[in-house]
Design an enzyme around this catalytic site. Structure first.
Site, short mmCIF file in Angstrom:
data_model
loop_
_atom_site.label_atom_id
_atom_site.label_comp_id
_atom_site.label_asym_id
_atom_site.label_seq_id
_atom_site.Cartn_x
_atom_site.Cartn_y
_atom_site.Cartn_z
N SER A 61 0.80 -1.24 0.00
CA SER A 61 0.00 0.00 0.00
C SER A 61 0.83 1.28 0.00
CB SER A 61 -0.93 0.02 1.21
OG SER A 61 -1.99 -0.85 0.99
N LYS A 64 0.52 3.39 -2.91
CA LYS A 64 -0.63 4.30 -3.09
C LYS A 64 -0.18 5.76 -3.05
CE LYS A 64 -3.83 0.95 -1.04
NZ LYS A 64 -4.43 0.49 0.21
N TYR A 189 -2.31 -2.10 -10.69
CA TYR A 189 -2.36 -1.96 -9.23
C TYR A 189 -1.61 -3.10 -8.53
CZ TYR A 189 -4.22 -1.98 -4.49
OH TYR A 189 -4.32 -2.02 -3.12
N TYR A 241 -4.85 3.96 7.84
CA TYR A 241 -6.23 3.45 7.80
C TYR A 241 -7.01 3.82 9.05
CZ TYR A 241 -3.87 0.91 4.20
OH TYR A 241 -3.10 0.60 3.13
N VAL A 259 1.11 -3.89 3.78
CA VAL A 259 1.03 -5.22 4.42
C VAL A 259 2.29 -6.06 4.23
CG1 VAL A 259 -1.48 -5.49 4.60
CG2 VAL A 259 -0.31 -6.18 2.49
O1 DON Z 1 -4.39 -4.50 -2.29
C1 DON Z 1 -3.98 -5.08 -1.28
O2 DON Z 1 -4.72 -5.61 -0.49
C2 DON Z 1 -2.49 -5.09 -1.05
N1 DON Z 1 -1.78 -5.18 -2.29
C3 DON Z 1 -2.05 -3.86 -0.32
C4 DON Z 1 -2.80 -3.64 0.97
C5 DON Z 1 -1.96 -3.00 2.01
O3 DON Z 1 -0.77 -2.93 1.93
C6 DON Z 1 -2.66 -2.52 3.22
N2 DON Z 1 -1.72 -1.94 4.16
N3 DON Z 1 -1.36 -1.95 5.22
#
Ligand code: DON
Length: 305
Positions: A61, A64, A189, A241, A259
């Site tokens: 993330s 982003k 993405y 978040y 993550v």
């Molecule tokens: O889209 C997703 O779920 C993952 N590629 C990224 C989510 C993420 O990193 C949330 N962060 N803490």
């Protein structure tokens, strides 16, 4: 400073045992939950680091932030914010509920998955390859690391299991918030989430944000001052978040988690900080990483508030 960072890594390593690796992207289970690394790059370009700060992980993330920067540069803020709002949610990063139940159709902010899929769809380029090239090129410049590239295994793993993101994207397409080929947007993405970096790379990136969008090492402007200000503001309100409020109260610096276990943090006019600790708390943020940032914020008086 090296000594302080080493002490904080030793002190907070134990939290690796209390968190969980992200399992919904199976390849992320290969990480060592006890790894912990931290790096600082200040706006004079000085570097300090300790622990596993040269270990690569996927930025997830944290990408982003990059898609928001490129989308703002390509479209201008008015056009970007027609497609994605700037309000925190209090819901999980992959929540779908607001897309249907609230009267506004825009995803709440560019840091949750729905909002990031929307900003990614706004990045200019001839085709998917070209857009990906632009994202990677930006990361290479922002980290001063020409070796930044994608972890194919993690990419394939997420593409195979990314049904929640597919649901978000198709839902947004159905209500007119996403334009273009949904699978192509998701492909981009998933790829941007699989970009690999280490804690030092993130600290370098953070130092550019701290320095109003200009690299401390060669004075190159990578984004407008306005884009940099908007991005840091959204990192404060939404970057962690539904833990963003708590993070702002106790740590008080713009940050974005992933993550994969990384956190990109930036202290305006002072420094960038990169942290890596792959064991996550219930909200998907690095558990040991948050503890390190809390201690650092107290020790160095980093809160912007
Ligand atoms: O889209 C997703 O779920 C993952 N590629 C990224 C989510 C993420 O990193 C949330 N962060 N803490």
């Amino acid at each position: 400073m090296f000594k302080l960072l080493e002490t904080l890594v030793e002190k907070n390593k134990k939290y690796g045992n209390d968190g969980q690796l992200a399992s919904y992207i199976p390849a992320l289970l290969e990480a060592n939950p006890n790894d912990l690394g931290v790096a600082i790059v200040d706006v004079e370009g000085r570097k300090y680091y300790a622990g596993q700060c040269e270990k690569n992980f996927t930025i997830q993330s944290i990408s982003k932030v990059v898609s928001l920067i490129l989308a703002l540069g390509d479209n201008g803020r008015t056009n970007v914010f027609k497609r994605v709002d700037v309000e925190p949610t209090g819901d999980g990063f992959n929540s779908i509920v607001n897309l249907e139940t609230k009267d506004k159709k825009r995803p709440y902010n560019p840091m949750i998955n729905a909002g990031a899929i929307a900003t990614t769809s706004l990045i200019y380029g001839e085709d998917g390859e070209d857009k990906l090239e632009r994202i990677i090129k930006f990361m290479r410049k922002a980290t001063n690391n020409p070796n930044i590239s994608i972890n194919e295994e993690v990419y394939v793993s997420e593409r195979r299991t990314g049904d929640r993101n597919r649901a978000l994207a198709y839902f947004m397409k159905s209500n007119g918030m996403l334009q273009g080929d949904v699978e192509e947007i998701l492909e981009l993405y998933f790829r941007q989430c699989s970009i690999e970096a280490n804690a030092i790379d993130l600290a370098m990136f953070g130092s550019v944000l701290a320095n109003d969008g200009v690299t401390p090492w060669n004075g190159e402007r990578l984004m407008s001052r306005e884009t940099c200000r908007i991005v840091k503001t959204i990192m404060v309100t939404c970057g962690m978040y539904d833990a963003s409020g708590e993070f702002a109260v106790h740590i008080g610096i713009p940050a974005k988690s992933g993550v994969g276990g990384g956190i990109l943090a930036t202290v305006p006019r002072r420094m960038g900080i990169g942290v890596y600790g792959p064991a996550l708390d219930k909200k998907g943020n690095s558990l040991a990483g948050i503890h390190v940032l809390k201690d650092l914020s107290e020790e160095l008086d980093l809160s912007i508030f």
